[in-house]
Scaffold this motif. Structure first.
Motif, PDB file in Angstrom:
ATOM      1  N   THR A 224       0.841  -1.197   0.000  1.00 39.06           N
ATOM      2  CA  THR A 224       0.000   0.000   0.000  1.00 39.06           C
ATOM      3  C   THR A 224       0.871   1.240   0.000  1.00 39.06           C
ATOM      4  OG1 THR A 224      -1.607   1.288   1.259  1.00 39.06           O
ATOM      5  CG2 THR A 224      -0.163  -0.153   2.509  1.00 39.06           C
ATOM      6  N   THR A 225       0.366   2.283  -0.650  1.00 42.01           N
ATOM      7  CA  THR A 225       1.099   3.542  -0.654  1.00 42.01           C
ATOM      8  C   THR A 225       0.918   4.286   0.662  1.00 42.01           C
ATOM      9  OG1 THR A 225      -0.791   4.624  -1.699  1.00 42.01           O
ATOM     10  CG2 THR A 225       0.934   3.797  -3.156  1.00 42.01           C
ATOM     11  N   GLU A 226      -0.083   3.873   1.455  1.00 48.09           N
ATOM     12  CA  GLU A 226      -0.343   4.539   2.733  1.00 48.09           C
ATOM     13  C   GLU A 226       0.508   3.906   3.838  1.00 48.09           C
ATOM     14  OE1 GLU A 226      -4.512   5.336   3.663  1.00 48.09           O
ATOM     15  OE2 GLU A 226      -5.011   4.708   1.631  1.00 48.09           O
ATOM     16  N   THR A 227       1.817   3.838   3.596  1.00 45.52           N
ATOM     17  CA  THR A 227       2.731   3.181   4.521  1.00 45.52           C
ATOM     18  C   THR A 227       3.982   4.011   4.705  1.00 45.52           C
ATOM     19  OG1 THR A 227       1.982   0.958   3.906  1.00 45.52           O
ATOM     20  CG2 THR A 227       4.147   1.116   4.915  1.00 45.52           C
ATOM     21  N   PHE A 228       4.425   4.133   5.955  1.00 45.32           N
ATOM     22  CA  PHE A 228       5.743   4.683   6.255  1.00 45.32           C
ATOM     23  C   PHE A 228       6.522   3.606   6.994  1.00 45.32           C
ATOM     24  CE2 PHE A 228       3.585   8.921   5.953  1.00 45.32           C
ATOM     25  CZ  PHE A 228       4.349   9.404   4.898  1.00 45.32           C
ATOM     26  N   ILE A 229       7.822   3.534   6.732  1.00 43.74           N
ATOM     27  CA  ILE A 229       8.668   2.494   7.308  1.00 43.74           C
ATOM     28  C   ILE A 229       9.992   3.089   7.751  1.00 43.74           C
ATOM     29  CG2 ILE A 229       9.511   1.880   5.004  1.00 43.74           C
ATOM     30  CD1 ILE A 229       9.879  -0.985   5.983  1.00 43.74           C
TER      31      ILE A 229
END
Length: 335
Positions: A224-229
């Motif tokens: 998903t593009t709605e992800t921060f890591i």
């Protein structure tokens, strides 16, 4: 510390200049637009160390300006504080996605702003120390036989990985969202189980390269593009992503294992280190209750590390540093 503050409101610019000078930051330049800010950077005799950007500006907004600043190699690690009235999650996501390291909403509390600025100054100081060490390494390096050994506990920026944030920026993002802003999101934590084997046998370049490759695998698995890591060191990655109730940790673990099946770190010393990962999550932050926003992140990490006792003093986060710095500022003001 050289500061560039950008806001199309002349009153805000003057207020910031006076406030910073009162706090001892005298090398402050203001600009009223993104184009003027880029011109200031181009014409500056010395690079700026820290940036404060408003989001809503004509022609070029602060998020676009942030991205342009971060695209310049010598500003890739420069702290950027977004100082804006925009508090919606979409703006926060876009700002951190563009490279912001902190986010303060208007009307701002001067003491909080000074606290954030002092934390930025600490980042600038750390950046200078790293640059100094690198200069020493370059001076001593002979035919690439000398290189800085990466500390196993060191957080590494996942450059090139979709949704990657520096460790500090990741924590600031979570704090800015708060519990209500994280509603509908969940944390996953990932532990590179045999990271010590890799660290003991790999060169610094091989170690960092493998950490980045694993980060790519995790980002692809979350889909998903709605992800921060972010990578926190000691083989631990943490991600915040959109919560999907029909997607369990078993599903994510299976995808990770499948992608890692063919990923082996071949090292120049002849060793070949297989990659083994454990997954913890999904953990959601409660909408109500007294829990701190970062607690859900720590619960996900606990799932892959075994217990909070193993974590020890490493639980000190940006929230703790904010309290410490704020206390120091208040003590100084009392003097």
């Amino acid at each position: 510390m050289r500061i560039l503050a950008v806001d199309d409101d002349a009153i805000i610019c003057e207020l910031l200049r006076e406030a910073f000078e009162a706090a001892g930051y005298t090398d402050v330049v203001t600009a009223s637009s993104g184009h003027e800010a880029l011109a200031c950077m181009r014409d500056a005799a010395q690079p700026f160390d820290c940036f404060l950007l408003d989001i809503q500006m004509p022609e070029m907004d602060g998020i676009e300006l942030c991205s342009k600043i971060k695209s310049q190699p010598h500003h890739a690690d420069s702290p950027i504080i977004m100082l804006t009235a925009m508090s919606e999650k979409d703006y926060i996501d876009r700002a951190f996605g563009a490279g912001a390291t902190d986010y303060v909403t208007k009307p701002f509390d001067v003491l909080e702003l000074f606290t954030r600025l002092k934390l930025a100054a600490q980042l600038v100081e750390q950046k200078a120390k790293v640059a100094e060490k690198q200069q020493t390494i370059d001076a001593l390096k002979t035919h690439d036989t000398f290189a800085r050994k990466v500390d196993l506990r060191e957080d590494i920026y996942l450059s090139g990985v979709r949704g990657a944030l520096q460790k500090l920026a990741f924590e600031n993002y979570i704090l800015q969202l708060g519990r209500s802003g994280m509603f509908g999101s969940a944390f996953f934590a990932f532990r590179f189980s045999n990271v010590k084997d890799l660290h003991d046998n790999a060169s610094p370049d091989e170690f960092v390269g493998t950490i980045l490759d694993v980060g790519d695998v995790i980002a692809d698995a979350l889909k998903t593009t709605e992800t921060f890591i972010t990578y926190r060191g000691n083989g631990v990655y943490v991600a915040i992503t959109k919560f999907e109730k029909n997607r369990s940790v078993t599903d994510v673990q299976a995808e990770i294992d499948a992608d890692l099946a063919g990923l082996i770190a071949p090292l120049t010393n002849g060793e070949a280190v297989p990659i083994s990962m454990a997954v913890g999550g999904p953990v959601q932050s409660g909408l109500f209750g007294a829990a701190e926003p970062l607690d859900a992140m720590w619960r996900a990490i606990d799932l892959v590390e075994g217990s909070a006792a193993e974590r020890g003093p490493a639980k000190a986060t940006i929230a703790d540093r904010v309290k410490k710095v704020t206390s120091q500022i208040m003590q100084s003001a009392a003097l």
